[in-house]
Write an enzyme that holds these catalytic residues in place. Sequence first.
Site, short mmCIF file in Angstrom:
data_model
loop_
_atom_site.label_atom_id
_atom_site.label_comp_id
_atom_site.label_asym_id
_atom_site.label_seq_id
_atom_site.Cartn_x
_atom_site.Cartn_y
_atom_site.Cartn_z
N TYR A 81 17.18 44.81 -1.35
CA TYR A 81 16.47 45.47 -0.03
C TYR A 81 17.28 44.98 1.22
CZ TYR A 81 13.44 46.12 3.78
OH TYR A 81 12.93 46.37 5.30
N SER B 59 16.71 46.84 9.63
CA SER B 59 15.72 45.68 9.68
C SER B 59 16.39 44.24 10.19
CB SER B 59 15.35 45.37 8.17
OG SER B 59 14.70 44.13 7.82
N1 NAP Z 1 7.14 46.58 8.22
C1 NAP Z 1 8.17 45.91 8.39
O1 NAP Z 1 7.99 44.29 8.10
C2 NAP Z 1 9.41 46.25 8.42
C3 NAP Z 1 10.51 45.48 8.87
C4 NAP Z 1 11.89 45.92 8.90
C5 NAP Z 1 12.20 47.16 8.72
N2 NAP Z 1 11.16 47.99 8.12
C6 NAP Z 1 11.38 49.27 7.56
O2 NAP Z 1 10.70 50.29 8.39
C7 NAP Z 1 10.83 51.45 7.28
C8 NAP Z 1 9.26 51.97 7.55
O3 NAP Z 1 8.32 50.85 6.74
P1 NAP Z 1 7.00 50.56 7.14
O4 NAP Z 1 6.96 48.99 7.36
O5 NAP Z 1 6.50 51.42 8.05
O6 NAP Z 1 6.24 50.62 5.52
P2 NAP Z 1 5.38 51.80 4.98
O7 NAP Z 1 4.01 51.89 5.66
O8 NAP Z 1 5.30 51.53 3.47
O9 NAP Z 1 6.13 53.17 5.24
C9 NAP Z 1 7.54 53.36 4.20
C10 NAP Z 1 7.38 55.18 4.39
O10 NAP Z 1 8.29 55.52 3.54
C11 NAP Z 1 7.86 56.62 2.78
N3 NAP Z 1 8.75 56.66 1.73
C12 NAP Z 1 8.95 55.67 0.78
N4 NAP Z 1 9.66 56.07 -0.03
C13 NAP Z 1 10.10 57.41 0.07
C14 NAP Z 1 10.51 58.50 -0.58
N5 NAP Z 1 11.39 58.43 -1.87
N6 NAP Z 1 10.64 59.58 -0.06
C15 NAP Z 1 9.85 59.90 1.16
N7 NAP Z 1 9.46 59.03 1.84
C16 NAP Z 1 9.35 57.74 1.26
C17 NAP Z 1 6.58 56.35 2.44
O11 NAP Z 1 5.83 57.63 2.35
P3 NAP Z 1 5.33 57.98 0.97
O12 NAP Z 1 4.92 56.79 0.04
O13 NAP Z 1 4.42 58.86 1.16
O14 NAP Z 1 6.64 58.83 0.29
C18 NAP Z 1 6.03 55.64 3.83
O15 NAP Z 1 5.40 56.51 4.73
C19 NAP Z 1 11.27 51.10 6.14
O16 NAP Z 1 12.50 51.83 6.11
C20 NAP Z 1 11.58 49.72 6.17
O17 NAP Z 1 12.54 49.01 5.52
C21 NAP Z 1 9.74 47.63 8.01
#
Ligand code: NAP
Length: 250
Positions: free
Chosen positions: A151, A138
Site C-alpha cells: 500500500y 497518503s
Molecule cells: N483514511 C485514511 O487514514 C487515509 C490516509 C491516507 C490516504 N487515504 C486515502 O484516501 C482515499 C479514500 O479512502 P478512505 O479513507 O475514504 O476509505 P474508504 O471509506 O474505504 O473509501 C475508499 C473508497 O474507494 C472506493 N473504491 C475502492 N476500490 C474501488 C474500486 N475497485 N473501484 C471503485 N472504487 C473503489 C470505495 O468504494 P466501493 O467500495 O463502493 O467501490 C470507497 O468509497 C484512499 O485512496 C486512501 O488510500 C486515506
Amino acid sequence: MNLTGNTIFITGGGSGIGRGLAEALHAKGNQIIISGRRKAALAEVVAANAGMDSIELDVESLDSIKSVATTLTAKYPKLNVLINNAGIMKDDVVDFPIDDTIASSIITTNLLGPIRMTSALIEQLKAQPAAAVITVTSGLAFTPLARTAVYSATKAALHSFILSQRYLLKDTNVRILELAPPYVQTELGGEHQLTDPNAMPLGAFIDETVQVLGTDADEVNVKGVAMLRNNVGPDEYAFFSKFNDMMSGR
Ligand SMILES: NC(=O)c1ccc[n+]([C@@H]2O[C@H](COP(=O)([O-])OP(=O)(O)OC[C@H]3O[C@@H](n4cnc5c(N)ncnc54)[C@H](OP(=O)(O)O)[C@@H]3O)[C@@H](O)[C@H]2O)c1
C-alpha cells in the site's frame, strides 16, 4: 483552485474522504458526480444531496474506466475536475511470502486506477478553460508503514507519477494537485478506524482540506501530515524506523 462552478468527478465518493469531499464541494455550488462499486452507498449519498449524480465504476477494470469516461464526457461536456480518491488498504506484510492476489489488487486499484482514470479523461480536461486532477496519495507515500508495505509503495509511486504529470502539463490549463491525508477516521483500515482517537476526525480533515484546496498550493495537505510528508533526506531510514517502532508499540 476556484471552488465553485466546476463539474467534478470523484472516484470512490460513496464513503469516507470521497464522500466528505463530494458533500463539501456540492455545498459550494459544484456539479458533483461520485462513483464506486457499491450501488447502495452511492444511492445513499445522492439521496442526501439533491442534484448530485453517481455512476458505477470499478477502477480495477480498464473496461469499466473507459466506459465510465465515455458516459461521463457525453453527459457532462463541461467536466473539468477529476478527483482520484478510490483506494484500498490491506495488511500486506512482506516478511512472509506475499498473497499475490492481494498485492495485485492493491497495485491495480491504487496505482493503475488513477493512472488509467487520468489517461481516460486527460483530453477532456485539456479542452476546458480551467481544469484540475487531484490525486489522493497518503502521508505513507513519504514515510511507509511497514505492515502495509505494498500500500505504502503504491502511494509513493503515485507521488512520483504526479510530479512527472505536473511537469509535463505545467504550460496547460490542467493543474495537477496531490492530496496526502494523515491517518483519518474512515473505514479504510477496517471499522475500528472510524472511531480510533488517534485518527483525525473526518469532518475536521475535510474542512481543512477544502480550505487549502481554495489556495494555489499544489500539495493539498493538512497540517497533521507534515511530520510524515517532511521526512526526506539522508536520515530517512532512522525516522522511518522510529515511526514504525511507535506504530507497532515497540
Ligand atoms: N483514511 C485514511 O487514514 C487515509 C490516509 C491516507 C490516504 N487515504 C486515502 O484516501 C482515499 C479514500 O479512502 P478512505 O479513507 O475514504 O476509505 P474508504 O471509506 O474505504 O473509501 C475508499 C473508497 O474507494 C472506493 N473504491 C475502492 N476500490 C474501488 C474500486 N475497485 N473501484 C471503485 N472504487 C473503489 C470505495 O468504494 P466501493 O467500495 O463502493 O467501490 C470507497 O468509497 C484512499 O485512496 C486512501 O488510500 C486515506
